[in-house]
Enzyme design. Sequence first.
Site, PDB file in Angstrom:
ATOM      1  N   ASP A  30       0.600  -5.229  -6.884  1.00  0.00           N
ATOM      2  CA  ASP A  30       0.466  -4.065  -7.732  1.00  0.00           C
ATOM      3  C   ASP A  30       1.446  -4.260  -8.892  1.00  0.00           C
ATOM      4  OD1 ASP A  30      -0.180  -0.568  -6.900  1.00  0.00           O
ATOM      5  OD2 ASP A  30      -0.111  -1.600  -8.828  1.00  0.00           O
TER       6      ASP A  30
HETATM    7  C1  GLC Z   1      -0.821   0.992 -10.755  1.00  0.00           C
HETATM    8  C2  GLC Z   1      -1.519   1.401  -9.478  1.00  0.00           C
HETATM    9  C3  GLC Z   1      -2.687   0.538  -9.104  1.00  0.00           C
HETATM   10  C4  GLC Z   1      -3.374   0.058 -10.359  1.00  0.00           C
HETATM   11  C5  GLC Z   1      -2.411  -0.865 -11.082  1.00  0.00           C
HETATM   12  C6  GLC Z   1      -2.995  -1.392 -12.401  1.00  0.00           C
HETATM   13  O1  GLC Z   1       0.553   1.064 -10.599  1.00  0.00           O
HETATM   14  O2  GLC Z   1      -0.707   1.544  -8.322  1.00  0.00           O
HETATM   15  O3  GLC Z   1      -3.554   1.329  -8.278  1.00  0.00           O
HETATM   16  O4  GLC Z   1      -4.564  -0.631 -10.027  1.00  0.00           O
HETATM   17  O5  GLC Z   1      -1.171  -0.257 -11.336  1.00  0.00           O
HETATM   18  O6  GLC Z   1      -3.135  -0.342 -13.300  1.00  0.00           O
END
Ligand code: GLC
Length: 742
Positions: free
Chosen positions: A286
């Site tokens: 993430d």
């Molecule tokens: C965010 C979220 C995740 C998302 C990623 C990209 O922090 O936790 O669900 O897909 O970043 O935006």
Amino acid sequence: MKSAAYIFTLFLLLSAACARNSGDPDAGMNRFLDSLISQMTLEEKVGQMTQYTSNWVVTGPTLSDNVEEELKSGRVGSIFNALTVNYVRSLQKIAVEETRMHIPLIFGFDVIHGYKTIFPLPLAEACSWDLDLIEKTAALQAKEAAAAGLNWTFNPMVDIARDPRWGRVAEGAGEDPYYGSLVAAAKVRGYQGDDLGSPQTVLACVKHFAAYGAVEAGREYNSVDMSERMLREVYLRPYHAAVDAGVGSVMTSFNDLDGIPSTANKWLMTDILRNEWGFKGFVVTDYTSMNELVNHGIAADEKEAALLAIKAGVDMDMQGADYIHNLPDLVKEGKVSGTEIDKAVYRILREKYLLGLFDDPYRYLDNQREKNTIRSKEMTDHALQSARESVVLLKNDTVGRKPVLPLSKNIKSIAVIGPLGDDQADMLGSWHGSGEAKDVVTLLQGIKEKIPETKVRYVQGCPVAENDRSGFAEALSVAKSSDIVILALGEGAWQNGEAASRSDIGLPGLQSELAESILATGKPVVAVIMAGRPLTISRLADHAPAIVNAWQLGTMAGPAIADILFGDYNPSGKLVISFPRNTGQIPVYYSMKTTGRPASGQKYTSKYLDIPNSPLYPFGYGLSYTRFTYSDLKTDKSEIGFGEPLTVSVNIKNAGDRDGVEVVQLYVRDVVASVTRPAKELKGFERIALKTGEEKTVTFTLTSDNLRFYDKDMKYVAEPGEFKVFAGRNAEDVLETGFVLK
Ligand code: GLC
């Protein structure tokens, strides 16, 4: 002048295509990928393991300069948040035509419930219990996103969640692993289709692995700690279902689990995900979750974080620039082997290959298709149907001689009062992709379109969250001079989704006070609740004669709610997450255990002094404008052996005066086992349409396989003994029978 590597790559592609007919579909791909990887430098390999966000802003897309330089030097494998065909093409051109290896980028984006056409929040659509609809919604999301140049969505989010203080309950399918697993698989099928190489499908990414929905106290990014039994029996199941459905990527979760953050968790990312489940795709972190291993306190610095992540089985670094800054040195120091790098690169390139990006890096980049697909009628028609099926009717009292809802279309005057009545942005909900508020039809607009002859007046009454009651007087005055009031209450889109935990999940701001003052006028009132989570609306439930839970339904919110308010669609939604009576009752969910002192009137039993143990509205609950009666629940045998099928049947009749849809639910209880077991577990459901007066016998088949659980030795088995079987309209209102597993 094309480089020798480029010419050789084309040759390999051609040979891969020929090999595809050789009987082993992967032979050609593997030959192509292995050979491509053998020509890459270590830095180019780690480049493929590196993903950056574009800085897409309203005034136009920009990449921070160094990322553009990194891209040109072949040190980037993926860009996310880059939107529109023209912008994506400009970046793909750099990767394919200006780098040494000409490897195409993969473009990701959070298409969670829509790219430009915004469908209901996932939690809302899950309340439809319509798996075909859910799959089609994912397919349309993919079609629209792919038309804008994207090849990868960071969805489905399948985190089981039983604590609605956590804002991200909005993104999932609620509290139950059986249903959540079916939704997860449906979304993977929808996004990826049966041909990942089609420019109308995208790579899916199941997230957030694992158990992010169990953050302590519902506080965002918090720790998760639970038994392996609970983890395997509840929280892991939807991710496993997504892997079984063929999902091509997995995203690590921010949380630690039993002390090990997911992004450094080899047990999760390799032992379970790859070795137990056979996952072949790639794992992406993430957003900077690799760097955050330092904050977690398990890495002294980002270099150690990179080492922990690669050893855990993490392939791509989202936005952290941790791999690109540290892996080459770790390899040179002998702490990471070239083979470990090659495996990660292979898994990433394999998905690019399956997407067809090596065959044609510009495959997703067609301006005419973008123009024809974005916000097409196909999209908005489906968004309307999905929104209709997502709405849950919570209360509908009879006043005078008939139910408050549906409303007559001949009403002379209606007051729409409340901060959610005409707010386009809030209908989009959290994670609304590239959706635009200007495209949303609000509740007020939907009502006006439905009954153009009626006098419809709107007063905000109070803001969503600020303590400003200056609008109360006008609201009261308009309410008193109208035939009926529709209260439009709930949360702002910003109050759910990521980084939106709330310690008190009541109606924000002064909305409860506004509602009470309107109810005190004695006018007929219908409350429409629009939020991304269950809200604690016990007081409203005591006083409002009708309550419609409309979540945040996206682009077509207004017409969908109006269809339900005026009876053009008979509400069929059923809750997939329990509504607590108050925040103190959290967590409350239907599959809780009985304890050694099951709640009763006796003092010394498991209960609260101030509220019942039951939620305000239970899992599976939702009313209809018609009436369904259940009868004759039975099993075809009183006992079965292991592997032997048991048929459970129950009769349902539409005893009301209008056609409707019912979700018949089947639950089971293992009465005695080697570990304590939930009082009920969902084991099946059937969504059936019945015309007025029509009846149907619904049957389910159970075998010992459906009764397995992790026993006291953590073996996944069924144990002989007595089982109770329940069938009904929700987790509480059921008929009961039973059988014995010999
Ligand atoms: C965010 C979220 C995740 C998302 C990623 C990209 O922090 O936790 O669900 O897909 O970043 O935006």
